[in-house]
Design a protein around this motif. Structure first.
Motif, PDB file in Angstrom:
ATOM      1  N   TRP A  99       0.821  -1.178  -0.086  1.00 42.11           N
ATOM      2  CA  TRP A  99      -0.191  -0.066   0.040  1.00 42.11           C
ATOM      3  C   TRP A  99       0.954   1.314   0.028  1.00 42.11           C
ATOM      4  O   TRP A  99       1.736   1.510   0.861  1.00 42.11           O
ATOM      5  N   GLY A 102      -0.432   5.961   2.016  1.00 41.85           N
ATOM      6  CA  GLY A 102      -0.264   6.504   3.076  1.00 41.85           C
ATOM      7  C   GLY A 102      -1.543   5.737   4.139  1.00 41.85           C
ATOM      8  O   GLY A 102      -2.538   5.125   3.708  1.00 41.85           O
ATOM      9  N   GLU A 103      -1.242   6.194   5.480  1.00 43.49           N
ATOM     10  CA  GLU A 103      -1.839   5.625   6.287  1.00 43.49           C
ATOM     11  C   GLU A 103      -3.491   6.342   6.421  1.00 43.49           C
ATOM     12  O   GLU A 103      -4.451   5.475   6.835  1.00 43.49           O
ATOM     13  N   CYS A 106      -5.579   4.975   3.739  1.00 43.92           N
ATOM     14  CA  CYS A 106      -5.639   3.534   4.065  1.00 43.92           C
ATOM     15  C   CYS A 106      -6.993   3.605   4.951  1.00 43.92           C
ATOM     16  O   CYS A 106      -7.876   2.589   4.750  1.00 43.92           O
ATOM     17  N   LYS A 107      -6.892   4.291   5.938  1.00 42.99           N
ATOM     18  CA  LYS A 107      -8.282   4.403   6.791  1.00 42.99           C
ATOM     19  C   LYS A 107      -9.485   4.567   6.192  1.00 42.99           C
ATOM     20  O   LYS A 107     -10.566   4.153   6.465  1.00 42.99           O
ATOM     21  N   LYS A 172     -10.609   2.291  15.854  1.00 43.01           N
ATOM     22  CA  LYS A 172      -9.845   1.025  15.977  1.00 43.01           C
ATOM     23  C   LYS A 172     -10.276  -0.051  17.044  1.00 43.01           C
ATOM     24  O   LYS A 172      -9.823  -0.518  17.758  1.00 43.01           O
ATOM     25  N   SER A 183       0.689  -4.117  16.964  1.00 46.05           N
ATOM     26  CA  SER A 183       1.741  -3.114  17.003  1.00 46.05           C
ATOM     27  C   SER A 183       3.190  -3.991  16.660  1.00 46.05           C
ATOM     28  O   SER A 183       4.011  -3.465  15.976  1.00 46.05           O
ATOM     29  N   THR A 187       1.846  -5.059  12.051  1.00 46.02           N
ATOM     30  CA  THR A 187       1.822  -3.701  11.457  1.00 46.02           C
ATOM     31  C   THR A 187       3.227  -3.529  10.754  1.00 46.02           C
ATOM     32  O   THR A 187       4.200  -3.799  11.489  1.00 46.02           O
ATOM     33  N   HIS A 189       5.016  -0.752   7.483  1.00 47.62           N
ATOM     34  CA  HIS A 189       4.911   0.441   6.615  1.00 47.62           C
ATOM     35  C   HIS A 189       4.608  -0.316   4.901  1.00 47.62           C
ATOM     36  O   HIS A 189       5.464  -1.104   4.586  1.00 47.62           O
ATOM     37  N   ASN A 191       1.297  -1.806   4.706  1.00 48.02           N
ATOM     38  CA  ASN A 191       0.324  -2.538   4.870  1.00 48.02           C
ATOM     39  C   ASN A 191      -1.101  -1.936   5.126  1.00 48.02           C
ATOM     40  O   ASN A 191      -0.863  -0.989   5.690  1.00 48.02           O
ATOM     41  N   CYS A 192      -2.056  -2.430   4.605  1.00 51.67           N
ATOM     42  CA  CYS A 192      -3.355  -1.751   4.628  1.00 51.67           C
ATOM     43  C   CYS A 192      -4.525  -2.870   4.656  1.00 51.67           C
ATOM     44  O   CYS A 192      -5.136  -3.067   3.677  1.00 51.67           O
TER      45      CYS A 192
END
Length: 346
Positions: A99, A102-103, A106-107, A172, A183, A187, A189, A191-192
């Motif tokens: 992905w 960006g985070e 992603c959300k 969350k 965490s 998790t 960088h 990953n989505c």
């Protein structure tokens, strides 16, 4: 950040080469990537075009603007948005196995994915309710299924799906109880993917699939048995009136097969598309997240296929839709008074 394995021959690729904590990227040949992009793009285009034709048909033709068809219009809008806003980004993630957007996005993407997928399933549930009243209580059908009641249904579907999806992702709630494990072990960088704890996985699956799925099965079973009973009653009355004994067997069997085929397609495709994903989603946490990512990704696309098939099930099975598509594709839709064509006429 490419590193050699202990054998000194295999190169490990990462989503972000110079970022610590980057996800490992699955290396695929160019031919495989081209095939996957072509195949997934064909699914996306089929989803968009099929649902767009259904939307144009109901919006343009006045005779199609009934309370029941507004439910189908809303369903087509959900599936169209899924094909436009969610599936293209999921395609890149599936093929590249990373992905890159960006985070934050992603959300948003995950929220839209859950919202639209849930809304699509809930639409099927409410459409089954509409069909129940049409078959099982036809005399009071128009009193129960009005434009206002359908608007209430549509509002409930969209609002409940949005609150559930965005609330779960941004608060969350899906990670309740496994925050530390996520965490440290999952998790990275690039990953989505949505990860669920044991409790949240069960609850979310029941809300999005199991409860509406059981409701659809029960309602359609009731519809089938009532329809068969009505056909038998009509056949008995026809036989008594016309005194034609040969029809006693032929009529019931013919209509029973037709009812079984139609309802089997609706329920069967729904279950085939969504059951594998939600079963895996429910048990994954109990299996210590051992389900392979490629399998999960494949099952997600199986679920998406339900949105591809919806316009076929709820559209192409209706003669009015086939006529509308013919008019649209031949550009007769631009003629004066084309919106007033009665597509129900033979």
């Amino acid at each position: 950040m490419g590193t050699n394995s202990c054998a000194g021959t295999e190169i490990v690729d990462y989503c972000y080469e110079f970022v610590n904590g980057s996800c490992i990227k699955t290396t695929r040949s160019n031919s495989l990537r081209v095939f996957l992009y072509t195949f997934l793009m064909s699914i996306i285009l089929s989803t968009i075009i099929g649902n767009l034709l259904l939307i144009i048909s109901i919006v343009h033709f006045k005779h199609l603007q009934t309370p029941t068809n507004y439910l189908i219009l809303s369903l087509a809008s959900v599936d169209f948005l899924l094909g436009c806003l969610v599936m293209p980004y999921s395609m890149v993630r599936s093929v590249e196995t990373c992905w890159y957007l960006g985070e934050a996005f992603c959300k948003v993407h995950s929220s839209c994915d859950v919202m639209l997928s849930t809304a699509s399933i809930l639409h099927l549930c409410f459409i089954s309710v509409d069909r129940y009243f049409a078959v099982c209580d036809p005399l009071r059908y128009k009193l129960r299924i009005t434009l206002f009641s359908v608007q209430i249904m549509i509002f409930i579907i969209w609002s409940a799906s949005a609150v559930f999806a965005f609330g779960m992702v941004f608060l969350k709630l899906n990670l309740k109880g496994v925050e530390e494990f996520y965490s440290k072990e999952i998790t990275c960088h690039g990953n989505c993917t949505l990860v669920f704890s044991e409790i949240s996985g069960v609850i979310s699956s029941f809300i999005s699939f199991y409860i509406p799925g059981v409701a659809i099965l029960c309602i359609y079973c009731k519809i089938y048995f009532v329809a068969v009973k009505q056909v038998r009653q009509i056949n008995r009355e026809t036989v008594q009136t016309q005194d034609i004994g040969v029809n006693r067997i032929w009529f019931p069997r013919r209509y029973e097969r037709k009812a079984a085929k139609t309802l089997g397609i609706v329920v069967g495709i729904f279950l085939i598309c969504w059951s594998p994903f939600f079963i895996c989603n429910t048990i994954d946490a109990f299996l210590n997240y051992s389900v392979p990512p490629v399998l999960f990704d494949t099952l997600v696309w199986f679920g998406y296929l339900n949105s591809t098939f919806n316009p076929m099930i709820y559209g192409f099975f209706f003669s009015w839709f086939r006529k509308a598509v013919t008019i649209i594709c031949t550009c007769k839709i631009f003629r004066s008074q084309s919106s007033r064509i009665n597509l129900y006429c033979e």
